[in-house]
Design a protein around this motif. Structure first.
Motif, short mmCIF file in Angstrom:
data_model
loop_
_atom_site.label_atom_id
_atom_site.label_comp_id
_atom_site.label_asym_id
_atom_site.label_seq_id
_atom_site.Cartn_x
_atom_site.Cartn_y
_atom_site.Cartn_z
N SER A 1 11.86 -2.54 -2.70
CA SER A 1 12.33 -1.35 -3.41
C SER A 1 11.33 -0.22 -3.20
O SER A 1 10.13 -0.46 -3.09
CB SER A 1 12.50 -1.65 -4.91
N THR A 2 11.84 0.99 -3.14
CA THR A 2 11.01 2.17 -2.90
C THR A 2 11.07 3.07 -4.13
O THR A 2 12.16 3.42 -4.61
CB THR A 2 11.49 2.94 -1.66
N TRP A 3 9.90 3.46 -4.62
CA TRP A 3 9.79 4.19 -5.87
C TRP A 3 9.00 5.48 -5.67
O TRP A 3 8.15 5.58 -4.80
CB TRP A 3 9.07 3.36 -6.93
N ALA A 4 9.29 6.46 -6.53
CA ALA A 4 8.50 7.69 -6.62
C ALA A 4 8.02 7.85 -8.05
O ALA A 4 8.61 7.31 -8.99
CB ALA A 4 9.35 8.90 -6.21
N LEU A 5 6.92 8.56 -8.21
CA LEU A 5 6.37 8.84 -9.53
C LEU A 5 6.61 10.31 -9.85
O LEU A 5 6.18 11.19 -9.12
CB LEU A 5 4.88 8.52 -9.56
N VAL A 6 7.34 10.56 -10.95
CA VAL A 6 7.81 11.91 -11.25
C VAL A 6 7.29 12.38 -12.61
O VAL A 6 7.28 11.61 -13.58
CB VAL A 6 9.35 11.97 -11.24
N ASP A 7 6.86 13.62 -12.67
CA ASP A 7 6.53 14.27 -13.93
C ASP A 7 7.85 14.59 -14.64
O ASP A 7 8.66 15.36 -14.13
CB ASP A 7 5.74 15.55 -13.66
N THR A 8 8.08 14.00 -15.80
CA THR A 8 9.37 14.15 -16.48
C THR A 8 9.58 15.56 -17.03
O THR A 8 10.73 15.95 -17.26
CB THR A 8 9.49 13.14 -17.63
N ALA A 9 8.52 16.31 -17.25
CA ALA A 9 8.66 17.66 -17.78
C ALA A 9 8.85 18.68 -16.65
O ALA A 9 9.75 19.51 -16.69
CB ALA A 9 7.44 18.03 -18.63
N GLU A 10 7.99 18.60 -15.63
CA GLU A 10 8.01 19.59 -14.57
C GLU A 10 8.83 19.17 -13.36
O GLU A 10 9.04 19.95 -12.43
CB GLU A 10 6.58 19.91 -14.13
N LYS A 11 9.29 17.90 -13.34
CA LYS A 11 10.09 17.36 -12.24
C LYS A 11 9.35 17.45 -10.91
O LYS A 11 9.95 17.69 -9.86
CB LYS A 11 11.44 18.10 -12.14
N LYS A 12 8.04 17.22 -10.94
CA LYS A 12 7.23 17.23 -9.73
C LYS A 12 6.79 15.81 -9.39
O LYS A 12 6.60 14.98 -10.28
CB LYS A 12 6.00 18.12 -9.92
N LEU A 13 6.61 15.55 -8.09
CA LEU A 13 6.14 14.25 -7.65
C LEU A 13 4.63 14.14 -7.82
O LEU A 13 3.90 15.12 -7.66
CB LEU A 13 6.50 14.03 -6.18
N HIS A 14 4.17 12.95 -8.16
CA HIS A 14 2.74 12.67 -8.29
C HIS A 14 2.40 11.48 -7.41
O HIS A 14 3.24 10.61 -7.13
CB HIS A 14 2.37 12.35 -9.74
N LYS A 15 1.14 11.39 -7.00
CA LYS A 15 0.68 10.23 -6.27
C LYS A 15 0.38 9.09 -7.24
O LYS A 15 -0.01 9.32 -8.39
CB LYS A 15 -0.55 10.58 -5.44
N PHE A 16 0.53 7.87 -6.76
CA PHE A 16 0.39 6.71 -7.64
C PHE A 16 -1.03 6.54 -8.16
O PHE A 16 -1.24 5.97 -9.23
CB PHE A 16 0.86 5.45 -6.91
N GLU A 17 -2.00 7.06 -7.42
CA GLU A 17 -3.37 6.95 -7.86
C GLU A 17 -3.60 7.64 -9.21
O GLU A 17 -4.52 7.28 -9.96
CB GLU A 17 -4.32 7.56 -6.81
N GLU B 1 0.83 -1.20 0.00
CA GLU B 1 0.00 0.00 0.00
C GLU B 1 0.87 1.26 0.00
O GLU B 1 1.72 1.44 0.88
CB GLU B 1 -0.90 0.01 1.24
N PRO B 2 0.69 2.14 -1.00
CA PRO B 2 1.55 3.34 -1.07
C PRO B 2 1.27 4.31 0.06
O PRO B 2 0.16 4.37 0.59
CB PRO B 2 1.19 3.94 -2.44
N LYS B 3 2.31 5.06 0.43
CA LYS B 3 2.18 6.08 1.45
C LYS B 3 2.65 7.41 0.87
O LYS B 3 3.82 7.57 0.53
CB LYS B 3 3.02 5.73 2.68
N GLY B 4 1.73 8.33 0.73
CA GLY B 4 2.08 9.63 0.17
C GLY B 4 2.60 9.52 -1.25
O GLY B 4 1.93 8.98 -2.13
N PHE B 5 3.83 9.99 -1.45
CA PHE B 5 4.42 10.00 -2.78
C PHE B 5 5.37 8.83 -3.02
O PHE B 5 6.09 8.81 -4.02
CB PHE B 5 5.16 11.32 -3.02
N SER B 6 5.42 7.86 -2.11
CA SER B 6 6.32 6.73 -2.30
C SER B 6 5.55 5.42 -2.25
O SER B 6 4.51 5.31 -1.62
CB SER B 6 7.43 6.72 -1.25
N SER B 7 6.10 4.44 -2.95
CA SER B 7 5.48 3.13 -3.00
C SER B 7 6.56 2.06 -2.91
O SER B 7 7.65 2.23 -3.46
CB SER B 7 4.69 2.95 -4.30
#
Length: 238
Positions: free
Chosen positions: A106-122, A82-88
Motif C-alpha cells: 500500500s502507498t500512503w501520503a502524509l497530509v496536513d489536515t488544515a492546510e492540505k499540504k504534503l509532509h515528509k514522514f520524518e 524506505e520512504p521516497k519523497g512524500f510517499s511511503s
C-alpha cells in the motif's frame, strides 16, 4: 522490522459462503498497521489531534491466495519500506499457520489536515525499521485497457455505514461495494485487487459507478457529482 498481531476471524466478517470478505481482510491488515504505528510513537488519533497530520491511502493492491473461514486463527504481519519523497509503502502478509493466504502493499501520503499540504514522514517522529517490499501478481496500475468501455452500473449514495473519521468513505469499504456489482461466483474466485484512491467520496453525496469485465478482470471507476474520478480499481478472478 515486521510487526505481528494474531487474530481469530469473526463469523460476522464472513459472507454467504462463510469466507472472510475482501473488505474484512483490509480491516485486519490496517488494524495491525494502526497498532504498529502506536507502538513506535503516537496513535493515529494523537497524530491528527496534536499535529494535524493524517495518513492518506493512495493505492493498495492485494494478492488473495485463499480467503479464511470463520473462527480461523490468523497472524498479520506488517512492515514499512524506505520512504521516497512524500510517499511511503507499507506491506502486509496474512498467514494461517505457516500458509501465506494473502499479501499486500500500500502507498500512503502524509497530509496536513488544515492546510492540505504534503509532509515528509520524518516529520512525524516515527522510527520504523524498514524492510524490502513485496513482489505481487496484482497489477500495479488500474488503467483500463484500450478498447474496453466502462458502462454505468449504478448511482451509489455515501451513507453512515461507509464513513471514516473524515466523513468520507473509508478505504476498507470499497471492496465490498465493488463486489456488490459482481456475480457471487466471481467474488468467490477473486485472486487480486488493486485500488487507486484519487478523490474522497463525501458523506451525503452520490457517486456514479462504472464497470466492465475483460480477460478475467473486472474494471471499475467511480465519479462524484462533478464528474471527478474518486476511485479506479481492477479485480482479478481465477
Amino acid at each position: 522490522m515486521k510487526f505481528v498481531l494474531n487474530y481469530e476471524t469473526m463469523w460476522h466478517d464472513t459472507d454467504a459462503h462463510r469466507l472472510v470478505r475482501p473488505s474484512a481482510l483490509l480491516v485486519y491488515m490496517q488494524e495491525t498497521s494502526n497498532r504498529h504505528v502506536a507502538s513506535v510513537g503516537m496513535t493515529l488519533d494523537e497524530l491528527r489531534d496534536k499535529k494535524e497530520l493524517a495518513f492518506i491511502l493512495s493505492k493498495i493492491r492485494i494478492d488473495i491466495h485463499r480467503r479464511p473461514a470463520a473462527f480461523e486463527k490468523i497472524s498479520v504481519e506488517t512492515w514499512t519500506v524506505e520512504p521516497k519523497g512524500f510517499s511511503s509503502v507499507r506491506c502486509f502478509r496474512i498467514l494461517s499457520g505457516d500458509e501465506v493466504i494473502a499479501e499486500c502493499d500500500s502507498t500512503w501520503a502524509l497530509v496536513d489536515t488544515a492546510e492540505k499540504k504534503l509532509h515528509k514522514f520524518e516529520e512525524t517522529g516515527y522510527a520504523f525499521e524498514n524492510e524490502e517490499g513485496l513482489s505481487l501478481r496484482a497489477p500495479s496500475r488500474t488503467r483500463v485497457p484500450s478498447g474496453i468501455i466502462l458502462e454505468k452500473i449504478a448511482n451509489r449514495p455515501i451513507l453512515y455505514s461507509d464513513l471514516d473519521y473524515n466523513m468520507h468513505m473509508n478505504n476498507t469499504r470499497y471492496p465490498d461495494m465493488l463486489c456488490d456489482y459482481m456475480p457471487m461466483e466471481d467474488v468467490d474466485r477473486i485472486s487480486g485487487i488493486t485500488l487507486s484512491y484519487l478523490k474522497e467520496a463525501a458523506y451525503g453525496k452520490t457517486v456514479s459507478v462504472y464497470g466492465a469485465k475483460s480477460d478475467g478482470c473486472y474494471y471499475f471507476r467511480t465519479a462524484n457529482e462533478s464528474g471527478e474520478i474518486c476511485l479506479e480499481a481492477v479485480i482479478a478472478v481465477k
